[in-house]
Design an enzyme around this catalytic site. Structure first.
Site, PDB file in Angstrom:
ATOM      1  CB  SER A 402      -5.260  24.501 -19.797  1.00 27.90           C
ATOM      2  OG  SER A 402      -5.645  23.149 -19.596  1.00 27.90           O
ATOM      3  CG  HIS A 545       3.414  -0.234  -1.675  1.00 27.56           C
ATOM      4  ND1 HIS A 545       4.020  -1.071  -2.586  1.00 27.56           N
ATOM      5  CD2 HIS A 545       4.443   0.387  -1.015  1.00 27.56           C
ATOM      6  CE1 HIS A 545       5.330  -0.983  -2.471  1.00 27.56           C
ATOM      7  NE2 HIS A 545       5.612  -0.089  -1.531  1.00 27.56           N
ATOM      8  CG  ASP A 549       5.830  -3.147  -6.243  1.00 22.35           C
ATOM      9  OD1 ASP A 549       5.102  -3.111  -5.232  1.00 22.35           O
ATOM     10  OD2 ASP A 549       6.034  -4.178  -6.912  1.00 22.35           O
TER      11      ASP A 549
END
Length: 572
Positions: A402, A545, A549
């Site tokens: 797939s 975060h 970054d």
């Protein structure tokens, strides 16, 4: 001299281990080098060898239970040696604590200790048989996954009075991930079943007792302190029978349920309730004295609190007649007026009980979203070459490949080039994995499971496709095992087959990123001002975060894009 055997740190990432099997039992002779037990860590199942010689005096952890690194597992020493001082952490031990003096107890105030003094016929300890002399063993709810906090008994395969052999399936247990068999590791007669089918039980709570026919198993249910005897004789257990007796506990102390240590009877000023039930009752402002317990010995469990309707009096909430009260029983305090019943909504509706899986999804994803600072990066990928290659590959592959298999392979190879994305936030450090395990989100009736394709960067497209199909089938049949869903370093969620163009996904802890994959849509591109059809797929990377970054996540997506737009690079 007796020595404590503690859970060793068997790998650099290990924080706890699960006792998969004990190879020795209490009373066995142990030599240095003997295998005491098998321990399942976060990476493998390993042998726990003994470095001490002597007799196995004590086993503190049952099979299937998890133990933190450095937690006490067992004690080895001389035959007949008194080891209780080691467990108590003092030289005197709890067994020398004096028995309470006979004196009537005043009615306890709300701020008084939970240890209510009661009247003894004479100053001596209650003559209840120690738990270790009862030829029976309690069966507790095991921790069947790393995220499991409670399990639901789906069905009992044995009933009270049945003969049980080691390895027999006692019951089916629904966890937050799958429905699994609960096997017996003791032999004897099923003396007691403490949980009804459909009821939820916290991890480590007692669910049954197996032992010799006719054994006095009630001593075990009472934590070895003979609660029935203490109630009938008006006595309390000695410090030896209750190791926490020498530590004063305030009235709001929420002790773990161990068959008596955390549940004081109503006649002693408190109702029996599990710690979880107490916490929920406190959050909802429910008076536990008004709730009828459905657990063992009338104990209030979580389901009792959740199903409690304010304003409905229950047998447990009715005060006893004044003539029936004894000097040792406190006078029931006046209860505040019950709040008005919640009005019933008009129209037809259905209340569906929350499954263990859905509870865990709610808890873990809420923790993820509100703990990890998410940000999102979306990119379009040209899938023309991938679509052409897929047709060629499927003509040679033993299994149908797939587009999701292409994405898994591309993400795995990109993670090797961008190890900062293949990382986890651990509070005081960031762990960068040198292996790539891709979690693949699979939708099932009760919610979502994330089985893991291990070392995906080293596998061919056909191997990845076969594993994903196998894991998805197990997930839908509730046959996944802990090894199938633990250890992901990155996750992928694909809703393209449902026609979703693009979406954002919540990070699956402890991963630092998850890739949300949308449908392949035909659109138009311009080459030399000439419109040509093309096939585009949108992907969105959700990033933690604290670890990743924007520039790092963008570089990762650029690599994924390059691999999918030139997929032959994945095959060489």
């Amino acid at each position: 001299m007796a020595e404590l055997i503690r859970m060793p740190k068997m790998s650099d990432t290990m924080t706890e281990g699960v006792i998969a099997e004990w190879h020795k039992k209490v009373g066995d002779k142990v030599k240095s080098g003997d295998v005491l037990a098998e321990v399942e860590t976060d990476k493998a199942t390993m042998d726990l060898e003994s470095y001490e010689e002597g007799t196995l005096l004590y086993i503190g952890v049952e099979k299937g239970a998890s133990v933190p690194v450095d937690g006490v597992l067992a004690i080895i020493g001389a035959d007949g040696e008194d080891y209780k001082a080691l467990l108590n952490g003092s030289s005197g031990g709890s067994q020398e604590a004096p028995a309470p003096k006979p004196e009537p107890a005043p009615a306890p105030a709300a701020s008084e200790s939970t240890q209510v003094a009661t009247k003894l016929p004479e100053p001596k300890a209650v003559s209840a048989a120690p738990a270790e002399k009862v030829n029976a063993s309690v069966i507790r709810m095991p921790k069947m996954s790393d995220t499991m906090t409670e399990g639901t008994i789906v069905a009992w395969h044995k009933k009270e009075g049945d003969t049980v052999k080691s390895g027999d399936v006692l019951a089916e247990v629904e966890t937050d991930k799958a429905t699994m068999d609960l096997e017996a590791y003791e032999e004897g007669t099923l003396l007691y079943v403490g949980v009804k089918e459909g009821a939820s039980v916290a991890v480590d709570d007692i669910i049954a007792v197996v032992g010799e026919k006719g054994a006095n198993f009630k001593v075990l249910l009472d934590g070895g302190n003979g609660q029935q005897a203490a109630t009938s004789e008006g006595g309390s257990a000695t410090a030896e029978q209750n190791p926490q007796a020498d530590v004063p506990a305030s009235a709001d102390t929420d002790l773990s349920y161990a068959g008596g240590a955390g549940d004081v009877s109503e006649s002693n000023g408190r109702v029996k309730a599990s710690p979880l039930a107490k916490r929920i009752a406190e959050e909802k402002g429910i008076n536990l004295a008004q709730v009828h317990g459905s657990g063992p010995e009338g104990r209030i469990v979580k389901s009792d609190v959740e199903s409690f309707v304010p304003g409905k009096a229950t047998p447990a909430a009715q005060p006893a007649a004044p003539v029936a009260q004894s000097a040792a029983a406190p006078t029931p305090a006046a209860q505040p007026a019950a709040p008005a019943p919640v009005p019933t909504p008009t129209g037809d509706y259905e209340d569906v009980p929350v499954s263990q899986m859905r509870k865990t999804i709610a808890r873990r994803l809420s923790e993820s979203l509100f703990t990890a600072p998410h940000f999102y990066l979306t990119m379009e990928i040209n899938m023309d070459k991938a679509m052409a290659l897929r047709g060629t590959v499927n003509g040679l592959s033993p299994v149908k490949i797939s587009f999701n298999d292409f994405v898994i392979k591309a993400a795995a190879l990109a993670l090797k080039q961008h190890p900062n994305v293949n990382s986890s936030w651990l509070g005081d450090k960031i762990r960068k994995y040198k292996y790539v395990n891709i979690g693949v989100a699979v939708a099932v009736d009760e919610g979502l499971l994330v089985p893991v394709v291990r070392n995906a960067d080293q596998k061919t497209l056909s191997t990845i496709s076969g594993e994903v199909k196998d894991l998805a089938g197990k997930a839908k049949d509730k046959k996944l095992q802990p090894k199938d869903w633990e250890g992901s370093t990155f996750s992928i969620s694909n809703l393209g087959m449902f026609g979703i163009d693009e979406f954002t996904a919540i990070i699956n802890p402890p991963d630092s990123c998850i890739l949300a994959v949308g449908a392949i849509k035909q659109t138009v591109k311009f080459e030399d001002e000439v419109a040509k059809p093309t096939n585009v797929m949108k992907v969105t990377l959700s990033c933690d975060h604290r670890v990743v970054d924007g520039a790092t996540g963008s570089a990762f997506l650029q690599t994924v894009k390059q691999l999918l737009e030139d997929p032959m690079r994945m095959l060489v």
